[in-house]
Design a protein around this motif. Structure first.
Motif, PDB file in Angstrom:
ATOM      1  N   TYR A   1     -60.315  18.021 -59.004  1.00 14.31           N
ATOM      2  CA  TYR A   1     -59.383  19.144 -59.106  1.00 14.31           C
ATOM      3  C   TYR A   1     -59.383  20.018 -57.852  1.00 14.31           C
ATOM      4  O   TYR A   1     -58.860  21.116 -57.842  1.00 14.31           O
ATOM      5  CB  TYR A   1     -59.717  19.997 -60.332  1.00 14.31           C
ATOM      6  CG  TYR A   1     -59.529  19.252 -61.617  1.00 14.31           C
ATOM      7  CD1 TYR A   1     -58.250  19.059 -62.147  1.00 14.31           C
ATOM      8  CD2 TYR A   1     -60.620  18.723 -62.303  1.00 14.31           C
ATOM      9  CE1 TYR A   1     -58.058  18.360 -63.327  1.00 14.31           C
ATOM     10  CE2 TYR A   1     -60.453  18.023 -63.490  1.00 14.31           C
ATOM     11  CZ  TYR A   1     -59.170  17.842 -64.007  1.00 14.31           C
ATOM     12  OH  TYR A   1     -58.989  17.144 -65.164  1.00 14.31           O
TER      13      TYR A   1
ATOM     14  N   GLN B   1     -62.838  31.025 -56.251  1.00  9.76           N
ATOM     15  CA  GLN B   1     -61.709  30.951 -57.173  1.00  9.76           C
ATOM     16  C   GLN B   1     -61.319  29.494 -57.444  1.00  9.76           C
ATOM     17  O   GLN B   1     -61.140  29.099 -58.600  1.00  9.76           O
ATOM     18  CB  GLN B   1     -60.541  31.715 -56.557  1.00  9.76           C
ATOM     19  CG  GLN B   1     -59.519  32.170 -57.580  1.00  9.76           C
ATOM     20  CD  GLN B   1     -58.399  32.945 -56.896  1.00  9.76           C
ATOM     21  OE1 GLN B   1     -58.597  33.534 -55.824  1.00  9.76           O
ATOM     22  NE2 GLN B   1     -57.226  32.925 -57.498  1.00  9.76           N
TER      23      GLN B   1
ATOM     24  N   GLU C   1     -63.026  25.047 -64.839  1.00  9.22           N
ATOM     25  CA  GLU C   1     -62.331  25.329 -66.091  1.00  9.22           C
ATOM     26  C   GLU C   1     -61.553  24.095 -66.567  1.00  9.22           C
ATOM     27  O   GLU C   1     -61.570  23.744 -67.746  1.00  9.22           O
ATOM     28  CB  GLU C   1     -61.375  26.508 -65.888  1.00  9.22           C
ATOM     29  CG  GLU C   1     -60.993  27.194 -67.201  1.00  9.22           C
ATOM     30  CD  GLU C   1     -60.091  28.382 -66.931  1.00  9.22           C
ATOM     31  OE1 GLU C   1     -59.158  28.612 -67.730  1.00  9.22           O
ATOM     32  OE2 GLU C   1     -60.312  29.063 -65.904  1.00  9.22           O
ATOM     33  N   LYS C   2     -60.910  23.444 -65.586  1.00 11.62           N
ATOM     34  CA  LYS C   2     -60.143  22.247 -65.924  1.00 11.62           C
ATOM     35  C   LYS C   2     -61.051  21.137 -66.444  1.00 11.62           C
ATOM     36  O   LYS C   2     -60.652  20.324 -67.275  1.00 11.62           O
ATOM     37  CB  LYS C   2     -59.358  21.758 -64.714  1.00 11.62           C
ATOM     38  CG  LYS C   2     -58.153  22.658 -64.423  1.00 11.62           C
ATOM     39  CD  LYS C   2     -57.388  22.192 -63.196  1.00 11.62           C
ATOM     40  CE  LYS C   2     -56.258  23.156 -62.861  1.00 11.62           C
ATOM     41  NZ  LYS C   2     -56.014  23.228 -61.415  1.00 11.62           N
TER      42      LYS C   2
ATOM     43  N   GLU D   1     -61.631  27.525 -61.055  1.00 10.51           N
ATOM     44  CA  GLU D   1     -60.484  26.880 -61.689  1.00 10.51           C
ATOM     45  C   GLU D   1     -60.768  25.407 -61.984  1.00 10.51           C
ATOM     46  O   GLU D   1     -60.451  24.908 -63.063  1.00 10.51           O
ATOM     47  CB  GLU D   1     -59.255  26.997 -60.780  1.00 10.51           C
ATOM     48  CG  GLU D   1     -58.616  28.383 -60.844  1.00 10.51           C
ATOM     49  CD  GLU D   1     -57.607  28.599 -59.715  1.00 10.51           C
ATOM     50  OE1 GLU D   1     -57.225  29.754 -59.502  1.00 10.51           O
ATOM     51  OE2 GLU D   1     -57.230  27.597 -59.042  1.00 10.51           O
TER      52      GLU D   1
END
Length: 556
Positions: free
Chosen positions: A64, A11, A18-19, A15
């Motif tokens: 991130y 997960q 995606e960022k 994420e």
RNA sequence: GGGCCCGUGGCUUAGUCAGGAUAUAGCACCGGCCUUCUAAGCCGGUGGUCGAGGGUUCAAAUCCCUCCGGGUCCGCCA
């Protein structure tokens, strides 16, 4: 706990990607001990797509990624993105194991599994090839149950083939050996009958007549077959029991005779052809050039069709249908599966295992060339008794016997699942009788040591897990955390050898911990923390041993 | 002849399906550790062109092709 960690990392990574506006269909996670608890190779995968250096991509993604409850650290090492578990992870692992206890290893699997294994013809005792099947099958059963499935194991009894007809004919013509275990006595008859028929081929007519009378419903002959099969099965069952293998149900092949017409009728619209009076199924659409005969020209049924009927019946009663078969059944199983698909039924999941042979060549019940499971168990247990007697001379006779039994069976079962199923094995007495290595007894020994510590004190569930920071402690906890992931692997890939390897690693980690980390003599707080870990490790060792069908002995 | 499986140190073996950082263990061999919770244990060491040869790739034990060796299947047997 590891499964939770992995899901969590997936997960986080998704994420972060995606960022970065990077594609995230494949996270490329792998476990590579020595570097990290989990590693992503995503930078390599994305490099050609993004036209950037892998290191650069890894850096960008890592921007991130931060630490949280489960992840202590996420850092790059060149193109690799490494994730490390947190103290919380370790804490949770211990509390989860202590709380779940016997259920630790469950993965919330739901549904009914029908698992067929062993299914040896009742024409003699189980030999060392058959029990590779039995042990793999029974290990799968135990793992599937641990995972959460409801499992029914079945033994498909061939009660009407040529081989059984030969046994029946043999019983009619030769005397049974007195005082022998029934399956062994059956083998004697079977070997004699084969030799006789080979010498006088004309006698085959009588055997064929028996088969025909059976299929035409001749009651007297049916009883003869039934008696012969039950007689042999009694012995086989005893052997299985000695191996800690229990079937929930014995399904007799002849029960499916009545279903055959219906199945052939249903196949009419799916490429069934008549040829010289017999009935064939064309499997060429599946790349199998040879037609499968489903009914002989004389109208009698064949094994394959009865097997199909059996699978149709099973399919209607479960969510997963699994067969454990010798590699010689690969083509047959493929054919059965394809015919089932023609009938809009899912083919069974099949676990194949390669042959066990003797140094002098392959085994043959027909010629009496085999080493029986009984003989192996007897000799191994005898050897185990000598070892116990040597090491623990003060134990009572009963205790020594019980330990020897457990150790003997454990050693034998472990040897059967140790190597990958698709590797053929050559049976070697020296190897079978050698306990001086990391085999079944090694696992039991670790469990006995853990038990030994726990019987010398009481654990009141008061402990401070953060004290467990030594490398041996951490290693042991991490391995305990892995167990559900191993169960998941076994239930999806049937990799029983991976379970065996995991068990060995766990036992090794415990033995290392045992050697370097004093429990009872440590400072009180440390002692309690280590006691918690010993309790935890013992639970996992016990559950693993149970999955392997090896008795977790408390003393040896 | 065709299909399938296997080939990793002297022996047994993990990793191969989903290619990535020093190829995993055991046995055997060499050297250490029992006045300390069971030494059926622990620690260290020697030993590997991952069957051979090509190819794909930034990267091959892992994917593709050819070959070699071993096993197995190719019944109107079960």
């Amino acid at each position: 706990m590891f499964l939770t960690f992995r899901k969590h990392v997936e997960q986080l990574l998704a994420e972060a990607l995606e960022k970065c506006q990077y594609p995230s269909n494949d996270l490329a996670l792998t476990v590579k001990p020595g570097y990290a608890d989990l590693t992503s190779l995503i930078a390599f995968k994305l490099a050609p797509v993004l036209k950037l250096k892998p290191q650069e991509i890894a850096q960008n993604v890592a921007e991130y990624l931060g630490a949280d409850e489960l992840v202590a650290l996420a850092q790059t090492a060149g193109p690799y993105i490494n994730f490390f578990v947190s103290n919380d992870y370790l804490r949770h692992t211990i509390s989860t194991v202590l709380q779940a206890d016997r259920n630790y290893g469950g993965i919330d699997a739901k549904g009914v599994v029908i698992l067929e294994h062993t299914s040896a013809n009742p024409n003699g005792p189980l030999h060392i090839g058959h029990i590779r099947n039995s042990v793999i099958g029974d290990t799968l059963k135990r793992c599937l149950q641990q995972a959460g499935y409801r499992v029914e194991t079945q033994y498909y009894v061939n009660d009407m083939g040529r081989q059984i007809a030969l046994v029946v004919w043999g019983i009619m013509n030769f005397a049974l050996t007195e005082g022998k275990k029934s399956d062994h006595a059956t083998a004697d008859i079977y070997v004699k009958a084969n030799a006789e028929v080979e010498l006088h081929p004309t006698k085959l007519v009588e055997v064929r007549q028996l088969m025909q009378r059976f299929e035409s419903g001749d009651q007297d002959v049916e009883w003869l077959f039934k008696d012969a099969v039950e007689f042999c099965l009694r012995g086989i069952n005893q052997t299985l029991k000695n191996l800690h293998v229990a079937h929930d149900r014995f399904v007799w092949e002849s029960e499916f005779l009545d279903d055959i017409d219906g199945i052939i009728a249903e196949l009419r619209s799916h490429g069934v052809t008549e040829c010289d009076g017999s009935t064939h199924v064309d499997l060429s659409p599946f790349g199998i050039s040879k037609n499968l005969v489903v009914r002989r020209s004389d109208g009698t049924s064949v094994y394959a069709t009865r097997d199909i009927a059996y699978h149709v019946w099973k399919a209607g009663r479960c969510n997963r249908m699994i067969d454990v078969l010798g590699a010689d059944h690969r083509l047959t199983a493929l054919q059965v599966g394809k015919v089932l698909e023609l009938l809009s039924i899912n083919a069974p999941e099949v676990v194949f295992f390669e042959f066990v042979s003797l140094p002098e060549g392959s085994m043959s019940t027909r010629r009496g060339h085999f080493i029986s499971a009984d003989e192996v168990l007897e000799k191994v247990t005898e050897k185990a008794y000598e070892e116990v007697d040597k090491r623990r001379p003060t134990l009572s006779e009963d205790e020594k016997r019980a330990i020897a039994q457990a150790v003997g069976i454990g050693a034998t079962r472990y040897d059967m699942v140790r190597v990958s199923a698709d590797k053929s094995m050559v049976f070697d007495w020296n190897e079978a009788l050698d306990f001086e290595r990391q085999g079944g007894p090694f696992l039991q020994y670790a469990h006995a040591r853990a038990t030994s510590i726990l019987t010398k004190t009481t654990f009141d569930n008061q402990y401070e897990p953060d004290l467990l920071t030594d490398e041996y402690e951490v290693k042991l906890i991490k391995l305990c955390a892995l167990f559900p992931a191993v169960i998941e692997d076994v239930t999806t890939n049937f990799s029983v050898s991976a379970l065996a390897a995991y068990a060995r690693e766990l036992a090794e980690a415990f033995n290392q911990f045992y050697r370097f980390m004093p429990v009872l003599s440590a400072e009180p707080a440390m002692s309690r923390a280590r006691l918690a870990l010993v309790t935890c490790a013992r639970i996992v060792l016990r559950n693993v041993l149970n999955c392997l069908g090896i008795e977790p002995v408390d003393s040896m």
